[in-house]
Design an enzyme around this catalytic site. Structure first.
Site, PDB file in Angstrom:
ATOM      1  N   LYS A 111     -57.857 141.304 -55.243  1.00  0.00           N
ATOM      2  CA  LYS A 111     -58.821 142.383 -55.497  1.00  0.00           C
ATOM      3  C   LYS A 111     -58.701 143.517 -54.490  1.00  0.00           C
ATOM      4  O   LYS A 111     -58.747 144.677 -54.866  1.00  0.00           O
ATOM      5  CB  LYS A 111     -60.235 141.824 -55.561  1.00  0.00           C
ATOM      6  CG  LYS A 111     -60.399 141.046 -56.876  1.00  0.00           C
ATOM      7  CD  LYS A 111     -61.599 140.186 -56.949  1.00  0.00           C
ATOM      8  CE  LYS A 111     -61.543 139.338 -58.216  1.00  0.00           C
ATOM      9  NZ  LYS A 111     -61.861 137.941 -57.961  1.00  0.00           N
ATOM     10  N   TRP A 140     -69.573 133.086 -59.364  1.00  0.00           N
ATOM     11  CA  TRP A 140     -68.555 132.456 -58.512  1.00  0.00           C
ATOM     12  C   TRP A 140     -69.160 131.367 -57.644  1.00  0.00           C
ATOM     13  O   TRP A 140     -68.527 130.326 -57.404  1.00  0.00           O
ATOM     14  CB  TRP A 140     -67.805 133.495 -57.686  1.00  0.00           C
ATOM     15  CG  TRP A 140     -66.927 134.329 -58.579  1.00  0.00           C
ATOM     16  CD1 TRP A 140     -67.088 135.649 -58.878  1.00  0.00           C
ATOM     17  CD2 TRP A 140     -65.786 133.878 -59.329  1.00  0.00           C
ATOM     18  NE1 TRP A 140     -66.106 136.046 -59.764  1.00  0.00           N
ATOM     19  CE2 TRP A 140     -65.298 134.992 -60.057  1.00  0.00           C
ATOM     20  CE3 TRP A 140     -65.143 132.656 -59.471  1.00  0.00           C
ATOM     21  CZ2 TRP A 140     -64.190 134.907 -60.909  1.00  0.00           C
ATOM     22  CZ3 TRP A 140     -64.038 132.574 -60.313  1.00  0.00           C
ATOM     23  CH2 TRP A 140     -63.572 133.683 -61.015  1.00  0.00           C
ATOM     24  N   ASP A 177     -66.883 132.913 -49.274  1.00  0.00           N
ATOM     25  CA  ASP A 177     -65.916 133.386 -50.262  1.00  0.00           C
ATOM     26  C   ASP A 177     -65.978 134.913 -50.250  1.00  0.00           C
ATOM     27  O   ASP A 177     -66.962 135.498 -50.699  1.00  0.00           O
ATOM     28  CB  ASP A 177     -66.285 132.824 -51.649  1.00  0.00           C
ATOM     29  CG  ASP A 177     -65.401 133.371 -52.770  1.00  0.00           C
ATOM     30  OD1 ASP A 177     -64.479 134.166 -52.486  1.00  0.00           O
ATOM     31  OD2 ASP A 177     -65.640 132.985 -53.935  1.00  0.00           O
TER      32      ASP A 177
HETATM   33  C1  LIG Z   1     -62.063 136.629 -58.400  1.00  0.00           C
HETATM   34  C2  LIG Z   1     -62.920 135.727 -57.611  1.00  0.00           C
HETATM   35  C3  LIG Z   1     -62.644 134.350 -57.484  1.00  0.00           C
HETATM   36  C4  LIG Z   1     -61.511 133.673 -58.189  1.00  0.00           C
HETATM   37  O1  LIG Z   1     -60.339 133.990 -57.593  1.00  0.00           O
HETATM   38  P1  LIG Z   1     -58.934 133.362 -58.074  1.00  0.00           P
HETATM   39  O2  LIG Z   1     -58.043 133.815 -56.972  1.00  0.00           O
HETATM   40  O3  LIG Z   1     -58.640 133.963 -59.413  1.00  0.00           O
HETATM   41  O4  LIG Z   1     -59.093 131.898 -58.154  1.00  0.00           O
HETATM   42  C5  LIG Z   1     -63.476 133.601 -56.683  1.00  0.00           C
HETATM   43  N1  LIG Z   1     -64.521 134.145 -56.048  1.00  0.00           N
HETATM   44  C6  LIG Z   1     -64.826 135.455 -56.160  1.00  0.00           C
HETATM   45  C7  LIG Z   1     -66.002 136.012 -55.442  1.00  0.00           C
HETATM   46  C8  LIG Z   1     -64.024 136.274 -56.953  1.00  0.00           C
HETATM   47  O5  LIG Z   1     -64.329 137.585 -57.074  1.00  0.00           O
END
Ligand SMILES: *Cc1c(COP(=O)(O)O)cnc(C)c1O
Length: 341
Positions: free
Chosen positions: A176, A69, A152
Site C-alpha cells: 500500500k 482487518w 498491523d
Molecule cells: C491490506 C491489509 C491487510 C492484508 O494484507 P495482505 O498483505 O494482502 O495479506 C491486512 N491488514 C490491513 C490493515 C490491510 O490494509
C-alpha cells in the site's frame, strides 16, 4: 544484469537488501533494539504467524477490533489454536451494528493481565478508521510494561510520523505505501524475537529470519529492490514528516468537500478517527454512488468504489497519490453534487 538475475547470495544483491532493511529502520525511527525482517505471505500470513510465534498455550492475547482487518486477525489467531496456540480475547470492538466508525478509548479496553500481547490495527483500510491522529485517539497501551503491543500498519506505514517506541512489533504488507506486493515487513524488538516459540518449522519462526538477516531462503529480491527505491524516493521528498504534511492536506481536501456538500456526501466515521489514507463516504442512494463511480471513471479516476463488504465510496490516497490528483477528485465531487444534489 537486472537485480532479478543476481543471486540473493551475491554481493550485488546483498547491498540492495541491506540498504532496504536500513531504510525501513531509519524511516520508522527504530532503535538498535529492533530487528527488521522481510518475509512473505502478506499481512494475512502474519495474522496466523504472530500468534504461532508469540501466543503460548495457556496464555491469552488481547485484540482490539476496529474494522474488517482486525476481525480477520482475530479469526486467524483463533484458527491457530489447532496448532498449539493460546486463547484470543477481544479486549474491545467498535463493531456496533457492523458500523466501525471509531477507535475505542483506553478506558473501554478490557485487558487481560499478563496477556501474551495486545494487538491493534493502526488504520482500518476498509472502514476508514485510524488511530493516533488526534490527542483524543492515542494508540492503546497494554496491561503492563511486560505485555508487548503489536500493530498491523499495513495501510498507513510511513505515511505519518508515529512514535515506534510505543510498540514491540510492527508489521505491514508492503503494497500500500512502500512497494509491490510480495514483500511483508515485520519489525520486532529483539527480546520479542528471542521469546518466540522454538518448536515450529524453521520457516515459520521469526527467529530464523532475524538470525539470517532475512536471507534464510530466497527473499522476494525484486520487490525488496523496489522497496529500497521507494524509500530512497521518500527520503528525497523530505522524509516521513514531509509525506505526512502532504497526506494531511490531501485528506483535508476530501473531508472538506464532504462537509461542504450540505449533506449530499456523508462520512460515517467520527471526526477524530477519520483516516488520512482511506477516505470513505456515502451518497444519498446506491444509484447515485454507482453514477459517481462511473462518471469519475470517465474522468480517469479509478478505484473509487467502496469495498464490496461495505459499499459507498472510498478514496485510497496512499503516499504515491499526488496532491493534484486529490484536488481533481475534490473538484469533481463539487461538480457532481451541484449537478445531482
Ligand atoms: C491490506 C491489509 C491487510 C492484508 O494484507 P495482505 O498483505 O494482502 O495479506 C491486512 N491488514 C490491513 C490493515 C490491510 O490494509
Amino acid at each position: 544484469m537486472s537485480v532479478m538475475e543476481h543471486s540473493h547470495r551475491g554481493k550485488v544483491y546483498e547491498k540492495v537488501h541491506h540498504e532496504a532493511l536500513a531504510l525501513v529502520a531509519k524511516h520508522l525511527g527504530l532503535s538498535k533494539d529492533w530487528d527488521v525482517l522481510f518475509v512473505q505471505g502478506g499481512a494475512s500470513m502474519a495474522f496466523a504467524q504472530i500468534p504461532m510465534n508469540l501466543l503460548e498455550q495457556g496464555k491469552t492475547a488481547d485484540y482490539i477490533v476496529t474494522g474488517a482487518w482486525g476481525e480477520k486477525a482475530v479469526s486467524e489467531a483463533r484458527a491457530a489454536r489447532s496448532m498449539g496456540v493460546g486463547e484470543v480475547h477481544v479486549a474491545a470492538s467498535t463493531e456496533k451494528d457492523k458500523a466501525y466508525v471509531r477507535v475505542p478509548t483506553q478506558a473501554e479496553l478490557k485487558l487481560t493481565s499478563g496477556a501474551a500481547y495486545l494487538h491493534c490495527t493502526s488504520n482500518e483500510t476498509i472502514h476508514g478508521v485510524q488511530y493516533g491522529l488526534s490527542t483524543s485517539t492515542p494508540f492503546p497501551r497494554s496491561a503492563g510494561a511486560d505485555v508487548p503491543v503489536v500493530v498491523d500498519m499495513s495501510s498507513d506505514i510511513l505515511s505519518r510520523r508515529v512514535d515506534a517506541s510505543q510498540f514491540d512489533l510492527i508489521y505491514a504488507g508492503a503494497q500500500k505505501n512502500i512497494g509491490p506486493s510480495g514483500v511483508t515487513i515485520v519489525c520486532m524488538k529483539k527480546d520479542l524475537v528471542a521469546r518466540g516459540r522454538k518448536d515450529l518449522p524453521a520457516i515459520f519462526q521469526y527467529r530464523t529470519h532475524a538470525d539470517n538477516q532475512s536471507l534464510f531462503n530466497t527473499p522476494p529480491t525484486f520487490g525488496i529492490y523496489l522497496v529500497r527505491n521507494v524509500l530512497a524516493w521518500l527520503e528525497a521528498e523530505g522524509g516521513v514528516a514531509a509525506l505526512e504534511e502532504r497526506n494531511l492536506k490531501k485528506a483535508a481536501l476530501l473531508y472538506d468537500a464532504i462537509e461542504a456538500s450540505g449533506g449530499f456526501y456523508r462520512c460515517p466515521v467520527d471526526k477524530d478517527c477519520r483516516s488520512i489514507m482511506n477516505v470513505v463516504w456515502r451518497l444519498p442512494t446506491p444509484e447515485l454512488e454507482e453514477a459517481f463511480v462511473k462518471e469519475a471513471e470517465g474522468k480517469r479516476m479509478v478505484g473509487l468504489k467502496g469495498h464490496r463488504s461495505v459499499g459507498g465510496i472510498r478514496a485510497s490516497i496512499y503516499n504515491a497519490v499526488e496532491l493534484a490528483w486529490v484536488e481533481a477528485l475534490a473538484s469533481f465531487m463539487k461538480d457532481f453534487a451541484k449537478a445531482k444534489g
